[in-house]
Design an enzyme around this catalytic site. Structure first.
Site, PDB file in Angstrom:
ATOM      1  N   VAL A  77      46.205  73.758  32.942  1.00 21.18           N
ATOM      2  CA  VAL A  77      44.872  73.861  32.353  1.00 21.18           C
ATOM      3  C   VAL A  77      44.645  75.293  31.887  1.00 21.18           C
ATOM      4  O   VAL A  77      44.871  76.239  32.651  1.00 21.18           O
ATOM      5  CB  VAL A  77      43.805  73.498  33.415  1.00 21.18           C
ATOM      6  CG1 VAL A  77      42.399  73.692  32.861  1.00 21.18           C
ATOM      7  CG2 VAL A  77      44.015  72.078  33.905  1.00 21.18           C
ATOM      8  N   CYS A  78      44.190  75.475  30.666  1.00 27.47           N
ATOM      9  CA  CYS A  78      43.942  76.829  30.141  1.00 27.47           C
ATOM     10  C   CYS A  78      42.820  77.502  30.928  1.00 27.47           C
ATOM     11  O   CYS A  78      41.707  76.965  31.031  1.00 27.47           O
ATOM     12  CB  CYS A  78      43.564  76.781  28.674  1.00 27.47           C
ATOM     13  SG  CYS A  78      43.060  78.395  28.035  1.00 27.47           S
ATOM     14  N   VAL A  79      43.100  78.681  31.442  1.00 27.34           N
ATOM     15  CA  VAL A  79      42.131  79.385  32.294  1.00 27.34           C
ATOM     16  C   VAL A  79      40.853  79.740  31.538  1.00 27.34           C
ATOM     17  O   VAL A  79      39.743  79.538  32.051  1.00 27.34           O
ATOM     18  CB  VAL A  79      42.773  80.639  32.941  1.00 27.34           C
ATOM     19  CG1 VAL A  79      43.317  81.614  31.895  1.00 27.34           C
ATOM     20  CG2 VAL A  79      41.785  81.358  33.849  1.00 27.34           C
ATOM     21  N   GLY A  82      38.897  76.695  30.520  1.00 28.84           N
ATOM     22  CA  GLY A  82      38.372  76.110  31.750  1.00 28.84           C
ATOM     23  C   GLY A  82      37.131  76.832  32.252  1.00 28.84           C
ATOM     24  O   GLY A  82      36.140  76.197  32.613  1.00 28.84           O
TER      25      GLY A  82
END
Lengths: 119, 100, 126, 100, 126, 119
Positions: A77-79, A82
């Site tokens: 998941v892209c930080v 997110g």
């Protein structure tokens, strides 16, 4: 073949997450490797930890988690995407991990194919 | 190149943009709401019939069935694949491009 | 990072087909593009359909309360991202000329853009 | 009736559907990506110029400015309002309908 | 609930313009419609543009893994929701005829649909 | 005038939330009442409790909360749409409450106007 997947949309609202899951299951059944699934834009919402879909409907969060558990698929998941949407390190549905966008570019470099599912 | 199109041709310009950029002989897979573009007897059917001569056009069967459509309604020259066929198309083409 | 030393150089294309501000795609694609610069790949940016609006000069988002991210396009060459392609037909349909754009770009016809897309190894769209 | 349209006419059919359903004399407010429909010199400008004769057409100024466009680029007959003007339009019309 | 006894009866219209399954709007609009039945309002459902596809007979979602919610349209009259309007032009453009539809509906021309929309007090769209 | 608002999309990914906020602020400034804002579909994600947008960008979650706090605006998140997407009772951003879809129909009945913002 090493396949990378990009998921651009959250679960339920768009079909992207369903189609990506069905594609991944079929690819694994045919002996391909799903090297990484990267979740970007609203796609990060597939990792929402406290969702509870109706019991008579499919549970997409759980299906992604099973893909990670049974087939060792790397769900990233892209930080940054997110944080914007409330999905954070240490507080995701099981099977997902948080990391940077570089992991998507890396998938593009390392995989034989990169397939995008979005809206 | 494998192009995927997931939008209804009646609602969005994704298919039209795909068709006008794809190179002769490319493969196009219609998925999700994109499957409506494969139907005959619609206002976009002639465009698709013409496209099916220049490209290899496929439609994702599970998405077609979900929407209550069957093979008998498709424009001539459009093939049906399942998720495994989708995977094969991805494997056969070095690059995939999604028209969203 | 391993991949930075892998020596593999692929042709990447980021295809922008959406207008800015109405959706977040333009902004988040740009974040992706900036990260890609660290990987020494052959990066291409394509602006087609409503994506050409991303490069319009004079964007002013004050009354919206959103951040104006358009100056970032001007900073791309500092990251050695210099291959920006804008489609002529997309501009013409939208009443734009190269003089309307924030940055110098290469203008391609739709046929040329399609041919360029066809040469890529990895195509990312939003 | 106040109709709001928030989609680019180059990308989606929302504006066209709105124009073909709105009753003569209705008001139409273009917001978000819908503001592109108000621009002159485009492939959709003639359609909008004609619509501006049958309907009262407005564009949301802050959305226009964000996209780097100004009043000088608008099709004739289209008015500009700010968020307060948007509120007034809502207050003046008994019903609002969003074309998404 | 107060509003159930308020005596106010407004003309509500739920406008369906999106195809099913590709997005959730068709399903969640239907949930809204079912709830509205408890409020004794004058409820209208309009199917225009790709919304007409929601009523296509023979939907089979097994291979998708999604729930087939189309039988719910057949249950609407049990909730006294009987005013379903489908647009003739939208059907024709999409190659559909009333025989393709799950439920009996009233077919309106686009002009008639526009006139009906214009009579509403509250219009909800997705 | 009593105005009700329906927000169909989550923050950031679509402009709907921004436009709804700007509309509400302008309506309040002009002396209208925002009687209720109902969040449906992905709109429920405006109530995400753990989001942290970049510091140089607007914080939509906070802006909605301020609307509730300063002007007493009733921010209602659909319980069913929320459960599907991980937004739950007792765990929302400040200012939001969870309730049923009937609250939207009620807004349609009680308000002089109902305005929808979506994608």
């Amino acid at each position: 073949m090493k396949i990378g997947i990009l998921v651009n949309e959250g679960p339920y609202n768009h079909q992207a997450s369903d189609t990506a899951l069905n594609f991944c299951k079929a690819a694994l059944a045919k002996g391909h490797t799903i090297w990484r699934v990267f979740f970007y834009y609203d796609g990060v919402l597939n990792a929402a930890p406290r969702a509870e879909p109706p019991t008579d409907d499919r549970n997409l969060f759980k299906q992604w988690g099973e893909l990670a558990e049974k087939h060792g698929v790397d769900l990233v998941v892209c930080v940054a995407a997110g944080l914007r949407r409330g999905i954070r390190e240490g507080d995701t549905a099981p099977g997902f991990r948080i990391s940077g966008l570089g992991q998507l570019i890396e998938a593009g470099i390392q995989c034989d194919r990169l397939v995008t599912f979005g809206d | 190149m494998l192009h995927t199109v997931n939008k209804s041709p009646f609602e969005k310009n994704a298919l039209e943009s795909c068709l006008s950029h794809a190179v002769e002989g490319a493969s196009i897979l219609l998925i999700e709401d994109g499957v409506y573009a494969a139907l005959g007897g619609t206002s976009t059917a002639a465009r698709m019939a013409e496209a099916a001569k220049r490209f290899k056009v496929f439609v994702l069967g599970p998405d077609l069935a979900a929407r209550g459509m069957d093979a008998g309604r498709l424009v001539e020259g459009v093939g049906i694949v399942d998720y495994e066929g989708f995977v094969d198309l991805v494997a056969e083409h070095p690059t995939s491009q999604a028209w969203l | 990072m391993d991949e930075m030393e892998s020596g593999v150089v692929k042709k990447f294309m980021f295809v922008n087909r959406k207008a800015p501000y109405g959706t977040i795609y333009a902004l988040e694609v740009l974040e992706m593009v900036l990260i890609s610069a660290a990987f020494d790949q052959d990066v291409h940016l394509a602006f087609v359909d409503d994506g050409v609006f991303q490069l319009k000069k004079g964007q002013d988002t004050k009354a919206l309360g959103q951040k104006n991210f358009s100056p970032t396009y001007r900073a791309l060459d500092g990251y050695d991202i210099e291959k920006l392609y804008v489609e002529a037909e997309s501009m013409a349909e939208r009443g734009l000329t190269p003089a309307d754009l924030l940055v110098p770009v290469e203008v391609l016809s739709r046929a040329e853009m399609g041919a360029l897309m066809n040469e890529m190894d990895v195509v990312l769209t939003a």
